[in-house]
Design a protein around this motif. Structure first.
Motif: not given
Length: 108
Positions: A15-23, A30-39, A51-57
């Motif tokens: 569930a957390f992985s899906a949430y991060v991917v959605a953000l 959102m940027s990775i840094s912004a997601i870090c602050e939020k979570t 990376t595990a979710a195979k998202i293109t950076m």
């Protein structure tokens, strides 16, 4: 949703992985840094999840140097000497008053 430093396993991790991917991939992206602050998770943790979710950076913030088009062009004299270097050409002004290969500096 998830407390800071809470271990993510099983359904909670999914569930957390899906949430991060959605953000990251959502309309606001959102940027990775912004997601870090939020979570309250580390940059490395968020990066590993994406990376595990195979998202293109996305590319980083872009070129931080001013564009060459914004720089004013320098006028060069047609007699300038061009010195070829490893990084770029350098133009040196020619001093017409100096003698080249003449008797200057020689004693007779």
């Amino acid at each position: 949703m998830v407390k800071p430093r809470q271990r993510l396993t099983g359904d909670l991790a999914t569930a957390f992985s899906a949430y991060v991917v959605a953000l990251y991939t959502g309309p606001d992206g959102m940027s990775i840094s912004a997601i870090c602050e939020k979570t309250a998770r580390s940059y490395g943790n968020i990066h590993r999840i994406l990376t595990a979710a195979k998202i293109t950076m996305r590319n980083r913030g872009g070129d931080q140097r001013p564009s060459r088009a914004a720089e004013p062009r320098k006028e060069h004299h047609e007699d300038d000497v061009v010195v070829r270097g490893a990084s770029a050409d350098t133009r040196l002004p020619v001093d017409d008053s100096a003698e080249v290969g003449g008797a200057a500096g020689r004693s007779t």
